[in-house]
Structures are given as C-alpha cells and as structure tokens.
Design a protein around this motif. Sequence first.
Motif, PDB file in Angstrom:
ATOM      1  N   TRP A   3       0.822  -1.212   0.000  1.00  0.00           N
ATOM      2  CA  TRP A   3       0.000   0.000   0.000  1.00  0.00           C
ATOM      3  C   TRP A   3       0.860   1.269   0.000  1.00  0.00           C
ATOM      4  CZ3 TRP A   3       0.658   3.445   3.966  1.00  0.00           C
ATOM      5  CH2 TRP A   3       1.239   2.953   5.147  1.00  0.00           C
ATOM      6  N   ALA A   4       2.179   1.121   0.289  1.00  0.00           N
ATOM      7  CA  ALA A   4       3.061   2.279   0.399  1.00  0.00           C
ATOM      8  C   ALA A   4       4.009   2.397  -0.787  1.00  0.00           C
ATOM      9  CB  ALA A   4       3.852   2.207   1.699  1.00  0.00           C
ATOM     10  N   GLN A   5       3.674   1.773  -1.909  1.00  0.00           N
ATOM     11  CA  GLN A   5       4.497   1.883  -3.101  1.00  0.00           C
ATOM     12  C   GLN A   5       3.611   1.731  -4.329  1.00  0.00           C
ATOM     13  OE1 GLN A   5       6.620  -1.666  -4.548  1.00  0.00           O
ATOM     14  NE2 GLN A   5       6.473  -2.435  -2.439  1.00  0.00           N
ATOM     15  N   TRP A   6       4.190   2.022  -5.468  1.00  0.00           N
ATOM     16  CA  TRP A   6       3.468   1.847  -6.728  1.00  0.00           C
ATOM     17  C   TRP A   6       4.410   1.239  -7.757  1.00  0.00           C
ATOM     18  CZ3 TRP A   6       3.688   4.246 -11.700  1.00  0.00           C
ATOM     19  CH2 TRP A   6       2.580   3.949 -12.528  1.00  0.00           C
ATOM     20  N   ARG A   7       4.084   0.010  -8.139  1.00  0.00           N
ATOM     21  CA  ARG A   7       4.754  -0.682  -9.237  1.00  0.00           C
ATOM     22  C   ARG A   7       6.258  -0.859  -9.026  1.00  0.00           C
ATOM     23  NH1 ARG A   7       2.913   1.733 -14.969  1.00  0.00           N
ATOM     24  NH2 ARG A   7       4.860   2.873 -14.705  1.00  0.00           N
ATOM     25  N   GLY A   8       6.693  -0.834  -7.768  1.00  0.00           N
ATOM     26  CA  GLY A   8       8.111  -0.976  -7.494  1.00  0.00           C
ATOM     27  C   GLY A   8       8.946   0.196  -7.961  1.00  0.00           C
TER      28      GLY A   8
END
Length: 357
Positions: free
Chosen positions: A119-124
């Motif tokens: 939930w605390a990142q986007w797409r690595g």
Amino acid sequence: MIRPLSWLLLSLWSLAAAAEETLHYPADPEAGAPQSLVIHAALDLPQARPLLEAFHRRHPRIELTYRNLTTLELHQRFLDAPDTADVVLSSAMPWQYYLANDGHAQPIDSDAARRWPAWAQWRGELFAFTFEPIVMVVHRRLLERFGEVRSHGDLLALLDNHTEALAGRIVTYDPVRSGAGYTYAIEESRLSPRYWDLVSALGRARTVLVDTTGEMLDGLEQGRYLLGYNLLGSYVRDAVADKPDLVMVVPEDYALVTQRLAFIPRQAPHSEAGALFMEFLLSEEGQRVIAEQTHLGAMHPGLSGTGTADALRDEVGDALRPIAIGPGLLATLDRLKREALLARWRREFQREVPPQR
C-alpha cells in the motif's frame, strides 16, 4: 495519462518562492573510488540532515549534493531537466505519482523495496517513506475560553456557535494557491459528508487563508490566530515542542495522512548511487533515523514505538486516513475537476460571510 501540467504550473509558479537550499557532503578520498549522488527534494533541511548524515557515514566515498526546493520548483525543474537528479522526493503526492505514471521512474530491485508494504508503493518505482498526519493546532486561550476541540465535528460546532468571537482568528491553507491545500480539500470532500458545511463555517468566521504550514505556525505563535486547520504534523511537532501555548490535535473522527514519495529517475546520471540511497531510505537503519531524529514518521514494518506509523495508529486508531498512492491522485491534477472543486469551495466559503467591519 494526464499530459503536461503547464496549465497548472503557470497558474501557481509565481506563488512558489525561489528559495533553494543546498547541503554538500564531499567524498572521503580514503574510502575508495568516489561516486556522485544528487538528490532533489522538497524536505526542509532540519528534517533531511539526519538522514543525509547517516547515509554519508555509511557510504563515505559518495559525494552527496542535496537541493531543497518548494514542491512546484522541484516538479518544474524535473520537467525541464529530467537527467540532473538521481533521487527525487517530495510531499506533493499527486505530482510525484504523475511523474511515475508518465514513465519517468525506474523500477527498484532490492531487498528493502521487495519487502516494502504494497500500500506504500506503486509498481516498485515510487515509494512512500514517511507517515505524516494532517492536524489542527489550538492556542490555549481558545481552550480556556471555549473548551477542547478534538474533531472536525467539534470544530464545526465551535465555528457555528462562536462565529463573531472567532472572526479572523482561524487560519488554514488556501486551496486555490496551495497545492497541499488543494490536495487536502479534494481528499476531505471525498471523506466527509459535512466537509462543505465546515468550509462554509470557516468562511463565515472570516478564516485567514495562507500558503504554507510555516505561515500558520508563525501566526499561531504570535497569538494572531487561535486555531490552525490542516497543518502538516511533522512540522508542527517541532514547532509546538517548546511552545506551551500551542497544542497539536490529531482529529479523532478522521485524520488525513500524507506521505513523502521518492523515486529514481529513468535518466538519473548516477542511478547506482541513487539505488544505494533508496535502499538506505527504506531500510530499518534509515527508517530508525526517521523515527528517532525527525518527526516524519517511520514506516518500516519492523519498527514500532515513538516516531513510527504504528505509534500513531495506536494513538489515533481507525481515524487515520492515509492518502492512497494510485490513479486517484491524478484526479487532483485534472483541470476540469480542479476547476469544479475550487468553484464550489469559493462558493461555500464566501456564502453568508458577514461584511468586514
């Protein structure tokens, strides 16, 4: 995908003060072959310095240059020259997500990145590394006269019952001029069915509108204002620590949480050094620095106690509402949606405002 933001940047650019601050840490010539690392950020030096110093102690052969800018300067500088920084970090979540969504961020393949909460990142590619509540600050003179303000509902009742007594003594962000203020407005309008009642009540009380948390804190410290609404909690904690007249309130009905987002640009000139910094930023070691030496709120799942997201959750519970990292952030940058929300905000804020005396 939303296309270039010239319409928004042109409307706000003149409001962003050109106040770049720089820190420089030279490489230790005895530590091995030197590397360079350039970080462009919107994070004030007192909060950034402990992280930078800890990183440089771990990697003394890296010559580190840190440039602190306003959020809008940071974004425009990246658009103008996307190959000049190795790490970009900012609290302007919609702008950071826009850049990653537009293909400007490179994936990070590291142990820390793989373990980071989904939930605390986007797409690595884009990573949240802080957990900062949006709070109220109340002057003790207001508490002594009117009682405690613990929630948005309490604030609305206070404004409805004491409109004239509080006229000109409340302060908050101007969502027209402030990117942060607008972001909070759009999130609150989704969260609370009574948000527009609160905006109207703020207008009736002739609430003062400013551009930054710093301006609000200055006025509160000087006693010009009795209550500040929607301040950045990480900056407030420092300011109120030695100010017995000021009390920070994390609203108990709901509290927005903003997160600073960091990425390595695809055109980073020193991407290996950028990867080392990101690894440190997401590591337990780096996050412990955040917890113990700043008020930014550490997010590492292995940390708890003072200065961490877990501690804030224990204090506030289910009232916390982190701003989600995802396509919904792009709505903040959609021109028609922005114009519609700001038109309603102006209408509600100005409705039934008593004439100035």
